[in-house]
Write a protein that holds these residues in place. Structure first.
Motif, PDB file in Angstrom:
ATOM      1  N   ASN A 409       2.926  47.305  91.253  1.00  0.00           N
ATOM      2  CA  ASN A 409       3.548  47.362  89.929  1.00  0.00           C
ATOM      3  C   ASN A 409       2.982  46.338  88.961  1.00  0.00           C
ATOM      4  N   ASP A 410       2.535  45.193  89.485  1.00  0.00           N
ATOM      5  CA  ASP A 410       2.011  44.158  88.600  1.00  0.00           C
ATOM      6  C   ASP A 410       0.853  43.443  89.287  1.00  0.00           C
ATOM      7  N   ALA A 411       0.219  42.526  88.570  1.00  0.00           N
ATOM      8  CA  ALA A 411      -0.959  41.845  89.106  1.00  0.00           C
ATOM      9  C   ALA A 411      -0.607  40.894  90.253  1.00  0.00           C
ATOM     10  N   PRO A 412       0.344  39.974  90.105  1.00  0.00           N
ATOM     11  CA  PRO A 412       0.670  39.076  91.216  1.00  0.00           C
ATOM     12  C   PRO A 412       1.126  39.812  92.471  1.00  0.00           C
ATOM     13  N   GLY A 413       1.752  40.972  92.301  1.00  0.00           N
ATOM     14  CA  GLY A 413       2.237  41.737  93.451  1.00  0.00           C
ATOM     15  C   GLY A 413       1.133  42.245  94.355  1.00  0.00           C
ATOM     16  N   ALA A 414      -0.116  42.278  93.866  1.00  0.00           N
ATOM     17  CA  ALA A 414      -1.233  42.741  94.688  1.00  0.00           C
ATOM     18  C   ALA A 414      -1.493  41.801  95.864  1.00  0.00           C
ATOM     19  N   VAL A 415      -1.208  40.523  95.685  1.00  0.00           N
ATOM     20  CA  VAL A 415      -1.395  39.558  96.771  1.00  0.00           C
ATOM     21  C   VAL A 415      -0.473  39.904  97.935  1.00  0.00           C
ATOM     22  N   ALA A 416       0.800  40.128  97.643  1.00  0.00           N
ATOM     23  CA  ALA A 416       1.758  40.493  98.682  1.00  0.00           C
ATOM     24  C   ALA A 416       1.379  41.813  99.346  1.00  0.00           C
ATOM     25  N   ARG A 417       0.840  42.752  98.559  1.00  0.00           N
ATOM     26  CA  ARG A 417       0.432  44.040  99.107  1.00  0.00           C
ATOM     27  C   ARG A 417      -0.686  43.863 100.132  1.00  0.00           C
ATOM     28  N   LEU A 418      -1.684  43.044  99.823  1.00  0.00           N
ATOM     29  CA  LEU A 418      -2.783  42.801 100.759  1.00  0.00           C
ATOM     30  C   LEU A 418      -2.281  42.137 102.033  1.00  0.00           C
ATOM     31  N   VAL A 419      -1.374  41.174 101.893  1.00  0.00           N
ATOM     32  CA  VAL A 419      -0.810  40.503 103.069  1.00  0.00           C
ATOM     33  C   VAL A 419       0.008  41.493 103.893  1.00  0.00           C
ATOM     34  N   ASP A 420       0.736  42.394 103.223  1.00  0.00           N
ATOM     35  CA  ASP A 420       1.554  43.385 103.920  1.00  0.00           C
ATOM     36  C   ASP A 420       0.713  44.308 104.804  1.00  0.00           C
ATOM     37  N   ARG A 491      -4.892  57.989  74.299  1.00  0.00           N
ATOM     38  CA  ARG A 491      -4.194  56.934  75.034  1.00  0.00           C
ATOM     39  C   ARG A 491      -5.077  55.695  75.137  1.00  0.00           C
ATOM     40  N   MET A 492      -4.446  54.584  75.442  1.00  0.00           N
ATOM     41  CA  MET A 492      -5.160  53.330  75.648  1.00  0.00           C
ATOM     42  C   MET A 492      -4.398  52.529  76.691  1.00  0.00           C
ATOM     43  N   GLY A 493      -5.020  51.473  77.188  1.00  0.00           N
ATOM     44  CA  GLY A 493      -4.393  50.674  78.224  1.00  0.00           C
ATOM     45  C   GLY A 493      -3.659  49.469  77.664  1.00  0.00           C
ATOM     46  N   ILE A 494      -2.644  49.037  78.407  1.00  0.00           N
ATOM     47  CA  ILE A 494      -2.084  47.697  78.215  1.00  0.00           C
ATOM     48  C   ILE A 494      -2.297  46.982  79.543  1.00  0.00           C
ATOM     49  N   TYR A 495      -2.550  45.685  79.484  1.00  0.00           N
ATOM     50  CA  TYR A 495      -3.062  44.979  80.657  1.00  0.00           C
ATOM     51  C   TYR A 495      -2.367  43.645  80.875  1.00  0.00           C
ATOM     52  N   GLU A 496      -2.382  43.200  82.135  1.00  0.00           N
ATOM     53  CA  GLU A 496      -2.128  41.806  82.445  1.00  0.00           C
ATOM     54  C   GLU A 496      -3.243  41.349  83.383  1.00  0.00           C
ATOM     55  N   ILE A 497      -3.833  40.205  83.072  1.00  0.00           N
ATOM     56  CA  ILE A 497      -5.004  39.712  83.796  1.00  0.00           C
ATOM     57  C   ILE A 497      -4.644  38.404  84.491  1.00  0.00           C
ATOM     58  N   PHE A 498      -4.683  38.403  85.801  1.00  0.00           N
ATOM     59  CA  PHE A 498      -4.368  37.241  86.617  1.00  0.00           C
ATOM     60  C   PHE A 498      -5.667  36.672  87.169  1.00  0.00           C
ATOM     61  N   ARG A 499      -6.144  35.607  86.537  1.00  0.00           N
ATOM     62  CA  ARG A 499      -7.332  34.914  87.034  1.00  0.00           C
ATOM     63  C   ARG A 499      -6.888  33.887  88.069  1.00  0.00           C
TER      64      ARG A 499
END
Length: 556
Positions: A409-420, A491-499
């Protein structure tokens, strides 16, 4: 004569009955290559019929071994049987089984259900056997004789049906549906069987619109026509899902369509996804990045190694973003390889590998092989399991830049997904360079956009301070012919970028929660999806309604 001889000639060649030299010799002898091959003794009429049937996904019948009930013969009148060169064989589950000689005579196959007023089960027989059966059961003239058969054809042409209306109704209906979908900028077409009708819907700018309804009795013919157009789907199989591809040319545009059929309680449902290669020519600004985010993004996609993840739900534009990235960095000094399921678009200068589970070409097998191809950049369509993730991480840690997607659902959540899925936190921290979450919002139609003011409720829901509205340029679309009265076009995108910096890496290694990682991302300057959407609302690009629609789960 066969309607599409090339299909059958290719099948005969693949089956080993003929070779290229034999075909060329036959081609010089007359109009019909297949007839010349049969007359020359290179292949029998039965072998032609069996091969054509197998290649088209139809059954084959030997008419010399079939006894046909006279009552069945009477189901089809003599002129129609002779004109369409069709033999009725019997009924099977309320469907009339008929034998034809040419499985690629699409016009005839699509026309027969309307002429005979029955749903059909089509099988193939040889031309010689069809001709003998027509003479035996319908008193048809022998080949070359003057008689009723030729007279029927001439009278049809003379009446204007042949010259003025060369296409069968179903062929014309399918062609019009595809053309209208493209004209309306549809991303996909849904053909859905209901209890008493067929509903056709187009997805335009992410929203489904009902465009047409037809009698449900047309469904088998429409589905068969589309399956035949793919060249790979079986028109005889209606019990299991099937997938295929269609290439069509509309004007000067070449379109690819991914076709999916699924059996439902009222018949087969069809969804066709339109893959327009022109959409791949989008630059990063056209994706929806403002200049500051674009600058950050351009730096990220030119890193020498590491993993860059794009996340979001199905239909959020992840593939388009990845392809735009590859186009941006596709230069002669870089070798780029992709592993996709399936390859949706062909990209010039990029090596694309398609996953085929049925032959053992899995994501894992493909990735292991391409690492020996010494690429600089790898794109993986999606990280789905621990093995794919492990290979991607190893590739990134050995000097490759890896692009891929995740469903989060969001950028930070990808970390938990990989660990899962089983990736060790220290590997995630070491390999992942940045995570980009995205959604698609509809853009306000440029032709009918007018200034507007945000309501108090919209400001509250989007967290907009009243001071920001003073100099805003909020707009809305009134609706016009160009946007089909919706007020939106494109259409166009809206983004959140987690560096991910050193502190974030340390937090990942220490198994910090998603909430803690989100807090760190915000400290690093990450805007949430909703905040990026708000910027585009205040700039007059999209509306508050659109941003709220796609960011309802944004918990900031």
């Amino acid at each position: 004569m066969f309607a599409n001889e090339d299909y059958i000639i290719e099948a005969l060649t693949d089956a080993g009955y003929v070779n290229a030299e034999t075909v060329e010799q036959a081609r010089s002898k007359g109009d019909s290559v297949i007839e010349a091959l049969v007359e020359g003794g290179h292949v029998t009429s039965e072998q032609v019929a069996q091969t054509a049937a197998s290649n088209a996904g139809l059954g084959y019948v030997d008419l010399t071994e079939v006894h046909i009930d006279p009552a069945v013969i009477n189901v089809i009148d003599e002129p129609s049987a002779i004109r369409y060169r069709v033999i009725p064989l019997g009924f099977q589950d309320d469907r009339l089984m008929v034998a034809i000689a040419d499985p690629y005579d699409f016009e005839t196959i699509d026309t027969l259900p309307h002429v005979f007023h029955h749903e059909l089960e089509v099988v193939c027989a040889s031309q010689e056997q069809i001709q003998r059966a027509l003479q035996e059961y319908y008193n048809a003239p022998a080949p070359g004789e003057e008689g009723r058969f030729e007279g029927l054809i001439l009278s049809t042409a003379d009446s204007g049906q042949g010259s003025e209306d060369p296409e069968a109704p179903i062929i014309r209906m399918v062609s019009n549906t595809l053309a209208e979908a493209f004209k309306n900028r549809s991303s996909d077409i849904h053909i859905e069987p209901l209890e008493k009708s067929i509903r056709i819907r187009y997805r335009i700018d992410g929203t489904l619109h009902v465009m047409e309804e037809h009698p449900r009795k047309l469904l088998p013919s429409i589905v068969s026509r589309l399956k035949i157009m793919t060249g790979t789907m079986s028109i005889a199989e209606k019990r299991v899902p099937q997938d295929g591809r269609i290439q069509v040319r509309l004007g000067d545009r070449q379109l690819d369509l991914r076709v999916s059929t699924v059996p439902t309680s009222h018949g087969e449902s069809v969804v066709m996804r339109i893959l327009d290669k022109a959409s791949l020519l989008l630059g990063l600004p056209q994706l929806g990045f403002f200049s500051d985010d674009q600058e950050v993004f351009e730096k990220l996609i030119t890193l020498p190694d590491g993993i860059l993840l794009v996340t979001g739900p199905t239909g959020s534009g992840k593939t388009t973003t990845l392809y735009a990235c590859l186009n941006h960095i596709n230069t002669p000094d870089r070798k780029i390889i992709t592993v996709e399921d399936p390859v949706e678009y062909q990209l010039s200068g990029i090596n694309q590998v398609m996953v085929k589970e049925s032959i053992g070409m899995t994501f894992q097998a493909a990735l292991r092989s391409i690492l020996r191809q010494a690429p600089n950049i790898i794109m993986i369509g999606e990280i789905r399991d621990i093995e794919t993730a492990s290979i991607a991480i190893n590739a990134s840690l050995t000097g490759h830049l890896v692009f891929s997607t995740l469903h989060t659902n969001d950028a930070p959540g990808a970390v938990a997904r990989l660990v899962d899925i089983g990736v060790k936190p220290f590997l995630v921290a070491s390999a992942v360079r940045a995570i980009i979450a995205q959604r698609l919002v509809r853009k306000i139609c440029e032709r009918c956009k007018i200034p507007t003011e945000l309501t108090r409720k919209e400001m509250e829901m989007l967290g907009i301070d009243s001071t920001r509205v003073v100099d805003s340029n909020a707009m809305k679309g009134e609706g016009c012919d160009l946007c089909k009265m919706t007020g939106y076009k494109g259409r166009m995108g809206i983004y959140e970028i987690f560096r991910i910096d050193d502190e974030a890496r340390h937090m990942i290694n220490e198994s910090s929660t998603t909430v803690q990682l989100r807090r760190r991302a915000r400290e690093l300057g990450m805007r949430t999806l909703r905040e990026d959407g708000v910027r585009k609302v205040l700039s007059g690009i999209t509306t508050a309604t659109e941003v709220m629609r796609v960011t309802m789960s944004d918990n900031q």
